[in-house]
Design an enzyme around this catalytic site. Structure first.
Site, PDB file in Angstrom:
ATOM      1  N   LYS A  58       0.831  -1.210   0.000  1.00 31.27           N
ATOM      2  CA  LYS A  58       0.000   0.000   0.000  1.00 31.27           C
ATOM      3  C   LYS A  58       0.862   1.255   0.000  1.00 31.27           C
ATOM      4  O   LYS A  58       0.481   2.288  -0.570  1.00 31.27           O
ATOM      5  CB  LYS A  58      -0.953   0.005   1.201  1.00 31.27           C
ATOM      6  CG  LYS A  58      -1.866  -1.206   1.282  1.00 31.27           C
ATOM      7  CD  LYS A  58      -2.567  -1.516  -0.034  1.00 31.27           C
ATOM      8  CE  LYS A  58      -3.198  -2.895  -0.034  1.00 31.27           C
ATOM      9  NZ  LYS A  58      -2.259  -4.008  -0.231  1.00 31.27           N
ATOM     10  N   ALA A 192      -3.783 -12.510 -12.592  1.00 27.32           N
ATOM     11  CA  ALA A 192      -4.404 -11.179 -12.613  1.00 27.32           C
ATOM     12  C   ALA A 192      -5.458 -11.072 -11.527  1.00 27.32           C
ATOM     13  O   ALA A 192      -6.523 -10.484 -11.734  1.00 27.32           O
ATOM     14  CB  ALA A 192      -5.007 -10.899 -13.984  1.00 27.32           C
ATOM     15  N   GLY A 193      -5.149 -11.647 -10.361  1.00 31.08           N
ATOM     16  CA  GLY A 193      -6.022 -11.500  -9.209  1.00 31.08           C
ATOM     17  C   GLY A 193      -5.649 -10.269  -8.415  1.00 31.08           C
ATOM     18  O   GLY A 193      -5.026  -9.329  -8.934  1.00 31.08           O
ATOM     19  N   SER A 280       2.044 -14.616  -9.132  1.00 31.48           N
ATOM     20  CA  SER A 280       0.971 -14.228  -8.212  1.00 31.48           C
ATOM     21  C   SER A 280      -0.244 -15.114  -8.470  1.00 31.48           C
ATOM     22  O   SER A 280      -1.225 -14.689  -9.063  1.00 31.48           O
ATOM     23  CB  SER A 280       0.623 -12.747  -8.419  1.00 31.48           C
ATOM     24  OG  SER A 280      -0.465 -12.381  -7.624  1.00 31.48           O
ATOM     25  N   VAL A 281      -0.141 -16.362  -8.019  1.00 28.73           N
ATOM     26  CA  VAL A 281      -1.179 -17.361  -8.323  1.00 28.73           C
ATOM     27  C   VAL A 281      -1.800 -17.928  -7.042  1.00 28.73           C
ATOM     28  O   VAL A 281      -2.139 -19.099  -6.972  1.00 28.73           O
ATOM     29  CB  VAL A 281      -0.596 -18.495  -9.203  1.00 28.73           C
ATOM     30  CG1 VAL A 281      -0.288 -17.985 -10.593  1.00 28.73           C
ATOM     31  CG2 VAL A 281       0.646 -19.111  -8.566  1.00 28.73           C
ATOM     32  N   ARG A 283      -2.179 -18.270  -2.583  1.00 24.75           N
ATOM     33  CA  ARG A 283      -1.372 -18.555  -1.405  1.00 24.75           C
ATOM     34  C   ARG A 283      -1.795 -19.889  -0.790  1.00 24.75           C
ATOM     35  O   ARG A 283      -2.938 -20.336  -0.956  1.00 24.75           O
ATOM     36  CB  ARG A 283      -1.498 -17.421  -0.372  1.00 24.75           C
ATOM     37  CG  ARG A 283      -1.032 -16.072  -0.917  1.00 24.75           C
ATOM     38  CD  ARG A 283      -1.019 -14.988   0.136  1.00 24.75           C
ATOM     39  NE  ARG A 283      -0.055 -15.238   1.173  1.00 24.75           N
ATOM     40  CZ  ARG A 283       1.244 -14.955   1.099  1.00 24.75           C
ATOM     41  NH1 ARG A 283       1.747 -14.437  -0.011  1.00 24.75           N
ATOM     42  NH2 ARG A 283       2.048 -15.201   2.118  1.00 24.75           N
ATOM     43  N   ASP A 323      -5.242 -17.205   7.833  1.00 23.69           N
ATOM     44  CA  ASP A 323      -5.049 -17.856   6.540  1.00 23.69           C
ATOM     45  C   ASP A 323      -4.947 -19.371   6.613  1.00 23.69           C
ATOM     46  O   ASP A 323      -5.010 -20.037   5.577  1.00 23.69           O
ATOM     47  CB  ASP A 323      -3.782 -17.316   5.857  1.00 23.69           C
ATOM     48  CG  ASP A 323      -3.963 -15.913   5.305  1.00 23.69           C
ATOM     49  OD1 ASP A 323      -5.043 -15.329   5.501  1.00 23.69           O
ATOM     50  OD2 ASP A 323      -3.010 -15.395   4.681  1.00 23.69           O
ATOM     51  N   HIS A 455     -23.227  16.682   2.332  1.00 28.09           N
ATOM     52  CA  HIS A 455     -23.127  17.205   0.964  1.00 28.09           C
ATOM     53  C   HIS A 455     -22.122  18.349   0.936  1.00 28.09           C
ATOM     54  O   HIS A 455     -22.195  19.256   1.767  1.00 28.09           O
ATOM     55  CB  HIS A 455     -24.481  17.716   0.481  1.00 28.09           C
ATOM     56  CG  HIS A 455     -24.399  18.386  -0.864  1.00 28.09           C
ATOM     57  ND1 HIS A 455     -24.312  17.679  -2.040  1.00 28.09           N
ATOM     58  CD2 HIS A 455     -24.372  19.700  -1.202  1.00 28.09           C
ATOM     59  CE1 HIS A 455     -24.240  18.524  -3.049  1.00 28.09           C
ATOM     60  NE2 HIS A 455     -24.271  19.762  -2.573  1.00 28.09           N
TER      61      HIS A 455
END
Length: 476
Positions: A58, A192-193, A280-281, A283, A323, A455
């Site tokens: 980031k 392309a994720g 990048s396929v 994890r 994860d 607004h």
């Protein structure tokens, strides 16, 4: 005699360190085991996310967006810029400083809450007098600890392709891709994720020609179809990312000057030649050397630890979060599982609602959503209504000079309960929070339609999308 604790957390990524902090807040004697070391060999908390994942990516995304805006975005504001150039070493130093600030911040929190940081690799050994015995190995040094409850939060590792060696120089995963010393003229990305798009976006903005090879036939299939289509148009037509779908990867050749990837697409053979290649396929759960087999901890066929809805494993007083268990591999999902488990161990009632976990892709524009997509609801046979409103006629977006995207709200046809909200916009990550709160409280689209939104603000687009569910948008 072995050290004993009420709770030992194995892993100090977002799931693990948050779990340890919450357990300590609840008065439990807590330790956290972690083996991460920086590139300089220094022990560091925070796991993949803080060290080589969410946080550094980031930082580079923001730096590259600032550069791109200076070169391409300021002229419309009447600001002329000439001679803008990238100082990549300084950009990387900024990224590294942010990482250090974050990881040192966790060290401070561990000291504040009196959490023991045990440096090394943690593995389950068996039962002991005080509960579970865990061996902590750090090089030649080994120690044994015991805990009444164990929380496994060992995270995940980047998946590599068979026959393709990752050297973090020519062929990289996320670790190498966040540490390039020069901007490659030609960058290849396999996948392309989320991660592939984010990393590809960084280096495209800094000057690389980026080609992404995606094995799936559809672009961003997890997102709502309308969002995927809009993102495809922006990324390929406006930004120049070359994304090739439905690709079968063949042989890869790595030379002194670059990488060549043979592939097949729609029956046609092709070859991608690039200076650097990012893999990048996806994890894989990090459950190696955990001692699972020795103690009977149950894993599924893919290596994930099997848990119930409260993250309890099949062994007594053993939990797993983040994860290494079912559900999306998202840091914020792991954090909330960590809080839940700590509170359960302390005897409190807690839960995590996986149906209201937000997803974010930090491209420019960002993509964020929570809940069901329209295609999922169609497949389920759920009756629904849709409201959609663009940022192109929003006053704040026009002032920003960035009018990409829309908010799409989906509500149940009869009850009006919000079933999903999908956003593509530069500030989508911040805007989706309103939808998460609404869905957690099972709000109707009418509830959002009746709430006053400031607004001018980008949040007005959420308001108008809610009004659009009932076909009564006020500004379109």
């Amino acid at each position: 005699m072995a050290q004993t604790f009420d709770v030992i957390v194995i892993g100090a990524g977002p799931a693990g360190y948050i779990c340890a902090i919450r357990a300590a807040q609840l008065g439990l004697a807590t330790a956290c085991i972690d083996e991460w070391r920086s590139a300089a060999g220094v022990p560091a908390l925070g796991g993949t996310c803080l060290n080589v994942g969410c946080i550094p990516s980031k930082a580079l995304l923001e730096s590259s967006e600032q550069y791109d805006h200076a070169v391409n975005g300021l002229a419309a504001h009447g600001i002329s810029v000439s001679g803008a150039k990238v100082d990549l070493a300084k950009m990387m130093a900024r990224k590294d400083a942010i990482v250090t600030k974050m990881t040192k911040g966790i060290e401070f929190l561990f000291r504040k809450h009196k959490i023991a940081w045990l440096q090394g690799h943690g593995g389950l050994v068996g039962k002991g007098d005080a509960g579970w015995r865990i061996e902590v190995s750090d090089g030649a040094k080994t120690q044994t600890t015991e805990a009444k409850a164990v929380v496994i939060a060992t995270g995940s590792n980047a998946r590599h392709l068979p026959g393709m060696s990752v050297d973090q120089e020519r062929v990289c995963d996320n670790i190498g891709a966040l540490a390039f010393s020069t901007v490659p003229a030609r960058l290849g990305v396999i996948g392309a994720g989320v991660i592939g798009l984010e990393l590809g976006s960084v280096w495209r903005r800094l000057g690389a020609e980026v080609t992404l090879l995606e094995m799936l036939p559809a672009f961003l299939p997890a997102a709502d179809d309308s969002v995927s289509k809009e993102a495809w148009k922006i990324f390929t037509k406006e930004q120049g990312l070359d994304i090739r779908l439905g690709v079968t990867i063949g042989r890869t050749e790595v030379g002194a000057k670059g990488v060549a990837v043979d592939y097949e697409q729609a029956g046609q053979r092709g070859r991608l030649e690039c200076d650097r290649l990012i893999i990048s396929v996806g994890r894989l759960p990090n459950t190696d050397r955990l001692g699972a087999e020795a103690v009977g901890l149950k894993l599924d066929a893919r290596g994930f630890i099997e848990v119930d809805d409260h993250c309890r494993a099949n062994l007594p007083n053993v939990f797993a979060i983040g994860d290494v268990v079912r559900g999306p591999m998202l840091a914020h999902k792991g954090e909330e599982e960590g809080v839940m488990v700590a509170e359960l161990i302390a005897g409190e009632k807690a839960h995590v609602n996986l149906d209201t976990i937000p997803w974010v892709i930090y491209t420019a524009p960002e993509i964020a959503w929570v809940g069901k997509t329209e295609q999922q609801l169609k497949a389920d046979g759920t009756p629904y209504r849709v409201g959609q409103f663009p940022f192109s006629i929003n006053g704040r977006a026009l002032g920003h000079g960035d009018t990409h995207g829309f908010v799409k709200m989906i509500a149940h046809q009869s009850t009006d309960e919000i079933l999903g909200v999908h956003i593509i916009n530069t500030h989508a990550a911040e805007l989706v929070a309103e939808a998460v709160v609404a869905m957690e409280f099972r709000a109707a689209s009418e509830d959002i339609a009746r709430i006053v939104h400031a607004h001018p603000s980008l949040a007005e687009v959420m308001h108008e999308a809610a009004l659009a569910v009932d076909k009564r948008s006020l500004n379109m």
